[in-house]
Write a protein that holds these residues in place. Structure first.
Motif, PDB file in Angstrom:
ATOM      1  N   ALA A  17     -60.814 -16.546  -7.031  1.00 49.37           N
ATOM      2  CA  ALA A  17     -62.131 -16.935  -7.542  1.00 49.37           C
ATOM      3  C   ALA A  17     -62.705 -18.100  -6.738  1.00 49.37           C
ATOM      4  N   ALA A  18     -61.850 -19.049  -6.361  1.00 53.14           N
ATOM      5  CA  ALA A  18     -62.302 -20.193  -5.567  1.00 53.14           C
ATOM      6  C   ALA A  18     -62.771 -19.736  -4.183  1.00 53.14           C
ATOM      7  N   PHE A  19     -62.070 -18.745  -3.619  1.00 53.25           N
ATOM      8  CA  PHE A  19     -62.477 -18.238  -2.300  1.00 53.25           C
ATOM      9  C   PHE A  19     -63.819 -17.517  -2.404  1.00 53.25           C
ATOM     10  N   ASP A  20     -64.011 -16.771  -3.484  1.00 54.78           N
ATOM     11  CA  ASP A  20     -65.295 -16.101  -3.701  1.00 54.78           C
ATOM     12  C   ASP A  20     -66.432 -17.116  -3.750  1.00 54.78           C
ATOM     13  N   GLU A  21     -66.234 -18.189  -4.491  1.00 56.13           N
ATOM     14  CA  GLU A  21     -67.274 -19.212  -4.599  1.00 56.13           C
ATOM     15  C   GLU A  21     -67.539 -19.865  -3.243  1.00 56.13           C
ATOM     16  N   LEU A  22     -66.479 -20.010  -2.440  1.00 56.92           N
ATOM     17  CA  LEU A  22     -66.640 -20.572  -1.097  1.00 56.92           C
ATOM     18  C   LEU A  22     -67.544 -19.672  -0.253  1.00 56.92           C
ATOM     19  N   ILE A  23     -67.337 -18.363  -0.326  1.00 57.23           N
ATOM     20  CA  ILE A  23     -68.164 -17.435   0.442  1.00 57.23           C
ATOM     21  C   ILE A  23     -69.627 -17.533  -0.004  1.00 57.23           C
ATOM     22  N   LEU A  24     -69.853 -17.602  -1.308  1.00 59.10           N
ATOM     23  CA  LEU A  24     -71.219 -17.752  -1.807  1.00 59.10           C
ATOM     24  C   LEU A  24     -71.853 -19.052  -1.301  1.00 59.10           C
ATOM     25  N   ASP A  25     -71.094 -20.131  -1.355  1.00 55.26           N
ATOM     26  CA  ASP A  25     -71.610 -21.430  -0.905  1.00 55.26           C
ATOM     27  C   ASP A  25     -71.958 -21.396   0.585  1.00 55.26           C
ATOM     28  N   LEU A  26     -71.083 -20.772   1.392  1.00 53.58           N
ATOM     29  CA  LEU A  26     -71.322 -20.710   2.834  1.00 53.58           C
ATOM     30  C   LEU A  26     -72.529 -19.828   3.145  1.00 53.58           C
ATOM     31  N   ARG A  27     -72.687 -18.745   2.395  1.00 56.08           N
ATOM     32  CA  ARG A  27     -73.863 -17.898   2.605  1.00 56.08           C
ATOM     33  C   ARG A  27     -75.147 -18.671   2.326  1.00 56.08           C
ATOM     34  N   ARG A  28     -75.128 -19.438   1.223  1.00 57.63           N
ATOM     35  CA  ARG A  28     -76.310 -20.231   0.874  1.00 57.63           C
ATOM     36  C   ARG A  28     -76.574 -21.324   1.914  1.00 57.63           C
ATOM     37  N   ALA A  29     -75.516 -21.990   2.353  1.00 59.79           N
ATOM     38  CA  ALA A  29     -75.679 -23.131   3.256  1.00 59.79           C
ATOM     39  C   ALA A  29     -75.997 -22.715   4.689  1.00 59.79           C
ATOM     40  N   LEU A  30     -75.411 -21.616   5.144  1.00 58.94           N
ATOM     41  CA  LEU A  30     -75.498 -21.241   6.554  1.00 58.94           C
ATOM     42  C   LEU A  30     -76.339 -19.990   6.802  1.00 58.94           C
ATOM     43  N   GLY A  31     -76.768 -19.319   5.733  1.00 56.04           N
ATOM     44  CA  GLY A  31     -77.545 -18.105   5.914  1.00 56.04           C
ATOM     45  C   GLY A  31     -76.750 -16.952   6.493  1.00 56.04           C
ATOM     46  N   LEU A  32     -75.459 -16.910   6.201  1.00 61.85           N
ATOM     47  CA  LEU A  32     -74.582 -15.899   6.781  1.00 61.85           C
ATOM     48  C   LEU A  32     -74.866 -14.504   6.242  1.00 61.85           C
ATOM     49  N   THR A  33     -74.606 -13.516   7.072  1.00 66.01           N
ATOM     50  CA  THR A  33     -74.454 -12.129   6.640  1.00 66.01           C
ATOM     51  C   THR A  33     -72.948 -11.882   6.581  1.00 66.01           C
ATOM     52  N   VAL A  34     -72.469 -11.312   5.482  1.00 64.56           N
ATOM     53  CA  VAL A  34     -71.026 -11.145   5.285  1.00 64.56           C
ATOM     54  C   VAL A  34     -70.716  -9.676   5.014  1.00 64.56           C
ATOM     55  N   VAL A  35     -69.756  -9.127   5.753  1.00 60.88           N
ATOM     56  CA  VAL A  35     -69.241  -7.782   5.502  1.00 60.88           C
ATOM     57  C   VAL A  35     -67.770  -7.940   5.131  1.00 60.88           C
ATOM     58  N   MET A  36     -67.410  -7.493   3.945  1.00 59.91           N
ATOM     59  CA  MET A  36     -66.097  -7.803   3.389  1.00 59.91           C
ATOM     60  C   MET A  36     -65.390  -6.547   2.886  1.00 59.91           C
ATOM     61  N   VAL A  37     -64.271  -6.203   3.528  1.00 63.80           N
ATOM     62  CA  VAL A  37     -63.399  -5.152   3.007  1.00 63.80           C
ATOM     63  C   VAL A  37     -62.540  -5.774   1.911  1.00 63.80           C
ATOM     64  N   THR A  38     -62.548  -5.174   0.737  1.00 63.92           N
ATOM     65  CA  THR A  38     -61.761  -5.736  -0.360  1.00 63.92           C
ATOM     66  C   THR A  38     -61.464  -4.674  -1.408  1.00 63.92           C
ATOM     67  N   HIS A  39     -60.353  -4.860  -2.123  1.00 63.77           N
ATOM     68  CA  HIS A  39     -60.056  -4.060  -3.305  1.00 63.77           C
ATOM     69  C   HIS A  39     -60.217  -4.891  -4.581  1.00 63.77           C
ATOM     70  N   ASP A  40     -60.653  -6.133  -4.409  1.00 61.91           N
ATOM     71  CA  ASP A  40     -60.743  -7.060  -5.522  1.00 61.91           C
ATOM     72  C   ASP A  40     -62.022  -6.783  -6.314  1.00 61.91           C
ATOM     73  N   LEU A  41     -61.868  -6.178  -7.484  1.00 64.70           N
ATOM     74  CA  LEU A  41     -63.034  -5.813  -8.291  1.00 64.70           C
ATOM     75  C   LEU A  41     -63.824  -7.030  -8.741  1.00 64.70           C
ATOM     76  N   ASP A  42     -63.141  -8.130  -8.991  1.00 61.03           N
ATOM     77  CA  ASP A  42     -63.851  -9.355  -9.371  1.00 61.03           C
ATOM     78  C   ASP A  42     -64.748  -9.833  -8.231  1.00 61.03           C
ATOM     79  N   SER A  43     -64.246  -9.773  -7.005  1.00 64.34           N
ATOM     80  CA  SER A  43     -65.056 -10.166  -5.845  1.00 64.34           C
ATOM     81  C   SER A  43     -66.259  -9.252  -5.678  1.00 64.34           C
ATOM     82  N   LEU A  44     -66.024  -7.959  -5.798  1.00 64.26           N
ATOM     83  CA  LEU A  44     -67.115  -6.998  -5.658  1.00 64.26           C
ATOM     84  C   LEU A  44     -68.223  -7.279  -6.665  1.00 64.26           C
TER      85      LEU A  44
END
Length: 271
Positions: free
Chosen positions: A185-212
């Motif tokens: 959950a902390a890593f998910d929030e980090l990705i959201l924060d980085l997207r907001r701060a840096l304007g990133l486009t993120v492509v993420m392979v995952t099986h984590d339903l919470d992340s999705l």
């Protein structure tokens, strides 16, 4: 939604007619995909559907049998030239972080800078410290070796290396695999924060339903050698049997309901 494109803007990634084969086995057969600038796109699929193959093809590491890929406006070649021409514009976090065990965290982060060959050593050291702080690691992590880090810290160190050259697009391969629920959950929030701060486009392979459910604007499902793309709510209405089974299990429903409540709470706090 952040992932909505601006009128007339080109996608960050365009995949058209992709065919991937390994001997007699066809993994992708005419696959089409567009990734919008600024969105977080999750990629899911059953075993053998070629999720990691898709990422490696997009960044020029895996040559397809047919099709084309355009990354940040540049056609992807599979002779090594794409990686060179787009150096610094995309980053990749491989599974388990893929850190060099004989190098410290700081030295790992500096590897992409060294490959550029035009960054002075004092500036590399300063940038490495900045990237360590950016991903939420303590300052002393720069001097530690991967073996001295927890699983979650290794993921963050790998992400810091992926961000070393200030990329526009970041690819994540199973970023929360092996993490406990709190760490994931902390890593998910980090990705959201980085997207907001840096304007990133993120492509993420995952099986984590919470992340999705929590952080992805849209989800791309690899099924029947093609791809189906939509929001989680849209995919829950898709009639395909595999998609129905995947998104209608108790864990998927719980993740969706939790994410919906969290989103509503966040929207309320913003207003």
């Amino acid at each position: 939604m952040v992932g909505e494109p601006e009128p007339g803007s080109e996608p960050a990634i365009a995949v058209r007619g992709l065919v991937s084969r390994f001997g007699p086995q066809t993994v992708h057969d005419g696959l089409d995909l567009e990734v919008r600038r600024g969105e977080i796109l999750g990629v899911v699929g059953g075993s053998g559907t070629g999720k990691t193959v898709l990422l490696r093809t997009i960044i020029g590491l895996q040559r397809p049998a047919a099709g084309e890929v355009v990354l940040l406006g540049e056609p992807v070649a599979w002779d090594g030239s794409t990686t060179a021409s787009l150096a610094g514009r995309f980053g990749m976090l491989f599974q388990e972080g893929a850190l060099f065990s004989a190098l410290t965290v700081g030295q790992n982060i500096e590897v992409p800078m060294r490959e550029r060959g035009d960054v002075p050593k004092p500036l590399m050291d300063e940038l490495a410290r900045l990237k360590v702080g950016l991903v939420g690691l303590p300052p002393d992590a720069c001097g530690k070796f991967p073996s001295q880090l927890s699983g979650g810290m290794k993921k963050r160190a790998g992400l810091a290396r992926a961000l070393a050259l200030d990329p526009e697009v970041v690819f994540l391969d199973e970023p929360t695999a092996g993490l406990d629920p709190i760490g994931a959950a902390a890593f998910d929030e980090l990705i959201l924060d980085l997207r907001r701060a840096l304007g990133l486009t993120v492509v993420m392979v995952t099986h984590d339903l919470d992340s999705l459910a929590r952080i992805c604007d849209r989800i791309a499902v690899l099924v029947d050698k093609r791809i189906v793309v939509g929001t989680m709510a849209e995919l829950m209405r898709d009639p395909h049997p595999w998609i129905q089974e995947y998104f209608h299990g108790p864990r998927a429903r719980a993740a969706f309901e939790t994410a919906t409540r969290t989103s509503a709470r966040d929207d309320g706090e913003e207003h």
